[in-house]
Design a protein around this motif. Sequence first.
Motif, PDB file in Angstrom:
ATOM      1  N   LEU A   1      52.319  47.896  45.106  1.00 53.91           N
ATOM      2  CA  LEU A   1      51.904  48.146  43.728  1.00 53.91           C
ATOM      3  C   LEU A   1      53.063  47.909  42.764  1.00 53.91           C
ATOM      4  O   LEU A   1      52.897  47.252  41.719  1.00 53.91           O
ATOM      5  N   ALA A   2      54.246  48.436  43.103  1.00 51.90           N
ATOM      6  CA  ALA A   2      55.419  48.272  42.243  1.00 51.90           C
ATOM      7  C   ALA A   2      55.722  46.794  42.022  1.00 51.90           C
ATOM      8  O   ALA A   2      56.012  46.359  40.898  1.00 51.90           O
ATOM      9  N   LYS A   3      55.658  46.017  43.103  1.00 50.55           N
ATOM     10  CA  LYS A   3      55.935  44.582  42.996  1.00 50.55           C
ATOM     11  C   LYS A   3      54.920  43.901  42.091  1.00 50.55           C
ATOM     12  O   LYS A   3      55.270  43.065  41.251  1.00 50.55           O
ATOM     13  N   TYR A   4      53.659  44.278  42.233  1.00 52.65           N
ATOM     14  CA  TYR A   4      52.613  43.686  41.392  1.00 52.65           C
ATOM     15  C   TYR A   4      52.798  44.073  39.926  1.00 52.65           C
ATOM     16  O   TYR A   4      52.642  43.241  39.026  1.00 52.65           O
ATOM     17  N   LEU A   5      53.162  45.333  39.675  1.00 56.09           N
ATOM     18  CA  LEU A   5      53.341  45.812  38.308  1.00 56.09           C
ATOM     19  C   LEU A   5      54.498  45.123  37.589  1.00 56.09           C
ATOM     20  O   LEU A   5      54.528  45.067  36.356  1.00 56.09           O
ATOM     21  N   CYS A   6      55.455  44.596  38.356  1.00 59.23           N
ATOM     22  CA  CYS A   6      56.585  43.885  37.754  1.00 59.23           C
ATOM     23  C   CYS A   6      56.139  42.639  36.986  1.00 59.23           C
ATOM     24  O   CYS A   6      56.891  42.111  36.170  1.00 59.23           O
ATOM     25  N   GLN A   7      54.916  42.176  37.222  1.00 57.14           N
ATOM     26  CA  GLN A   7      54.381  41.052  36.453  1.00 57.14           C
ATOM     27  C   GLN A   7      54.130  41.433  35.006  1.00 57.14           C
ATOM     28  O   GLN A   7      54.108  40.576  34.124  1.00 57.14           O
ATOM     29  N   PHE A   8      53.951  42.741  34.765  1.00 62.48           N
ATOM     30  CA  PHE A   8      53.514  43.207  33.457  1.00 62.48           C
ATOM     31  C   PHE A   8      54.612  43.891  32.643  1.00 62.48           C
ATOM     32  O   PHE A   8      54.563  43.888  31.412  1.00 62.48           O
ATOM     33  N   ASP A   9      55.590  44.475  33.318  1.00 65.65           N
ATOM     34  CA  ASP A   9      56.655  45.203  32.617  1.00 65.65           C
ATOM     35  C   ASP A   9      57.773  45.511  33.610  1.00 65.65           C
ATOM     36  O   ASP A   9      57.621  45.320  34.815  1.00 65.65           O
ATOM     37  N   LYS A  10      58.879  46.020  33.080  1.00 67.64           N
ATOM     38  CA  LYS A  10      59.943  46.502  33.954  1.00 67.64           C
ATOM     39  C   LYS A  10      59.493  47.809  34.603  1.00 67.64           C
ATOM     40  O   LYS A  10      58.815  48.628  33.979  1.00 67.64           O
TER      41      LYS A  10
ATOM     42  N   GLU B   1      46.340  43.382  32.720  1.00 66.53           N
ATOM     43  CA  GLU B   1      45.318  42.401  33.092  1.00 66.53           C
ATOM     44  C   GLU B   1      45.333  42.148  34.606  1.00 66.53           C
ATOM     45  O   GLU B   1      45.706  41.082  35.078  1.00 66.53           O
ATOM     46  N   PHE B   2      44.887  43.154  35.342  1.00 71.46           N
ATOM     47  CA  PHE B   2      44.826  43.041  36.789  1.00 71.46           C
ATOM     48  C   PHE B   2      43.810  41.975  37.196  1.00 71.46           C
ATOM     49  O   PHE B   2      42.824  41.738  36.507  1.00 71.46           O
ATOM     50  N   GLY B   3      44.060  41.363  38.356  1.00 72.27           N
ATOM     51  CA  GLY B   3      43.139  40.390  38.908  1.00 72.27           C
ATOM     52  C   GLY B   3      42.991  40.600  40.401  1.00 72.27           C
ATOM     53  O   GLY B   3      43.697  41.409  41.009  1.00 72.27           O
ATOM     54  N   GLY B   4      42.073  39.854  41.019  1.00 72.37           N
ATOM     55  CA  GLY B   4      41.913  39.871  42.467  1.00 72.37           C
ATOM     56  C   GLY B   4      41.617  41.250  43.030  1.00 72.37           C
ATOM     57  O   GLY B   4      40.850  42.026  42.458  1.00 72.37           O
ATOM     58  N   ALA B   5      42.249  41.553  44.177  1.00 69.16           N
ATOM     59  CA  ALA B   5      41.996  42.814  44.875  1.00 69.16           C
ATOM     60  C   ALA B   5      42.414  44.018  44.035  1.00 69.16           C
ATOM     61  O   ALA B   5      41.796  45.084  44.124  1.00 69.16           O
ATOM     62  N   TRP B   6      43.435  43.839  43.197  1.00 68.79           N
ATOM     63  CA  TRP B   6      43.892  44.944  42.346  1.00 68.79           C
ATOM     64  C   TRP B   6      42.830  45.303  41.307  1.00 68.79           C
ATOM     65  O   TRP B   6      42.545  46.483  41.083  1.00 68.79           O
ATOM     66  N   GLU B   7      42.252  44.301  40.682  1.00 69.25           N
ATOM     67  CA  GLU B   7      41.190  44.570  39.702  1.00 69.25           C
ATOM     68  C   GLU B   7      39.963  45.172  40.375  1.00 69.25           C
ATOM     69  O   GLU B   7      39.333  46.087  39.836  1.00 69.25           O
ATOM     70  N   ALA B   8      39.624  44.652  41.555  1.00 67.92           N
ATOM     71  CA  ALA B   8      38.460  45.171  42.283  1.00 67.92           C
ATOM     72  C   ALA B   8      38.638  46.647  42.636  1.00 67.92           C
ATOM     73  O   ALA B   8      37.672  47.409  42.701  1.00 67.92           O
ATOM     74  N   SER B   9      39.886  47.043  42.841  1.00 71.31           N
ATOM     75  CA  SER B   9      40.185  48.421  43.229  1.00 71.31           C
ATOM     76  C   SER B   9      40.248  49.378  42.043  1.00 71.31           C
ATOM     77  O   SER B   9      39.726  50.488  42.099  1.00 71.31           O
ATOM     78  N   MET B  10      40.887  48.938  40.943  1.00 73.71           N
ATOM     79  CA  MET B  10      41.105  49.867  39.827  1.00 73.71           C
ATOM     80  C   MET B  10      40.823  49.312  38.445  1.00 73.71           C
ATOM     81  O   MET B  10      41.167  49.933  37.438  1.00 73.71           O
ATOM     82  N   GLY B  11      40.186  48.145  38.371  1.00 75.64           N
ATOM     83  CA  GLY B  11      39.817  47.603  37.073  1.00 75.64           C
ATOM     84  C   GLY B  11      41.008  47.055  36.312  1.00 75.64           C
ATOM     85  O   GLY B  11      41.993  46.621  36.913  1.00 75.64           O
ATOM     86  N   LYS B  12      40.932  47.098  35.000  1.00 74.39           N
ATOM     87  CA  LYS B  12      42.033  46.679  34.132  1.00 74.39           C
ATOM     88  C   LYS B  12      42.525  47.927  33.397  1.00 74.39           C
ATOM     89  O   LYS B  12      42.048  48.247  32.300  1.00 74.39           O
ATOM     90  N   PRO B  13      43.464  48.637  33.999  1.00 73.79           N
ATOM     91  CA  PRO B  13      43.885  49.932  33.431  1.00 73.79           C
ATOM     92  C   PRO B  13      44.739  49.803  32.184  1.00 73.79           C
ATOM     93  O   PRO B  13      45.323  48.757  31.910  1.00 73.79           O
ATOM     94  N   ALA B  14      44.799  50.889  31.431  1.00 77.43           N
ATOM     95  CA  ALA B  14      45.672  50.952  30.259  1.00 77.43           C
ATOM     96  C   ALA B  14      47.120  50.847  30.704  1.00 77.43           C
ATOM     97  O   ALA B  14      47.484  51.255  31.813  1.00 77.43           O
ATOM     98  N   ALA B  15      47.956  50.304  29.824  1.00 75.59           N
ATOM     99  CA  ALA B  15      49.374  50.108  30.137  1.00 75.59           C
ATOM    100  C   ALA B  15      50.186  51.387  29.995  1.00 75.59           C
ATOM    101  O   ALA B  15      51.394  51.392  30.253  1.00 75.59           O
ATOM    102  N   SER B  16      49.559  52.464  29.581  1.00 73.45           N
ATOM    103  CA  SER B  16      50.239  53.761  29.461  1.00 73.45           C
ATOM    104  C   SER B  16      49.337  54.840  30.039  1.00 73.45           C
ATOM    105  O   SER B  16      48.181  54.593  30.385  1.00 73.45           O
TER     106      SER B  16
END
Length: 210
Positions: free
Chosen positions: A58-67, A23-38
């Motif tokens: 990107l790695a830091k942002y992805l840490c919100q969603f998984d390890k 569930e990307f938001g902000g600039a990340w969503e604007a850039s790549m939408g809400k991508p699949a988790a796999s």
Amino acid sequence: MAEKMKRAYSPIEVLQMKRKVLEFGGAWEASMGKPAASGTWIIWGNSGNGKSSFVMQLAKYLCQFDKVIYDSLEESTGLSVQKSLQRHGMAEVSRRFQILDRESMEDLSERLKRKKSAGIVIVDSFQYSGLNYAGYKKLKEAHPGKLLIFISHAEGTRPEGRAAKKVEYDADVKIYVEGFKATCKSRFMDVPGVPFVIWEEGAKKYALKE
């Protein structure tokens, strides 16, 4: 004995399938939408354009969603990696972010088979991984529930090498970094994404040179 044929699905059955989404938001969503988790992503760009900085952001942002696992094949745990970790405040996500010191693809695959292993893997870089396209497909198919992100060297405006170019065609998300901006082509967006600004000042200086 012939291999059992896989079943076919109706459009309604496919539409009803539940797929985990980031569930990307902000600039990340604007850039790549809400991508699949796999699936698989590839990120490439020439040296000095902000690729390493983008990967850490990107790695830091992805840490919100998984390890997240970062397999540092090129630079190991050297000074440049230390400086990048410090610059981007990666200590803040230390419980969700692990750095591997040049772990082979075979050992990485075994690690990913463990229970509660990280759901997101960044391989830096594809060229240092030793993978050919067949090896890439084997790794991808062995871990269908994982998100595999490959960092690649660039050859002009394309990933370097035949195998990396084939990965580009196959990947769900393709990100080209130039002039401190990341331009994304994503299968999860109906229109091209807005370029992600990695470093505002650097992007402005680069634009003035063009």
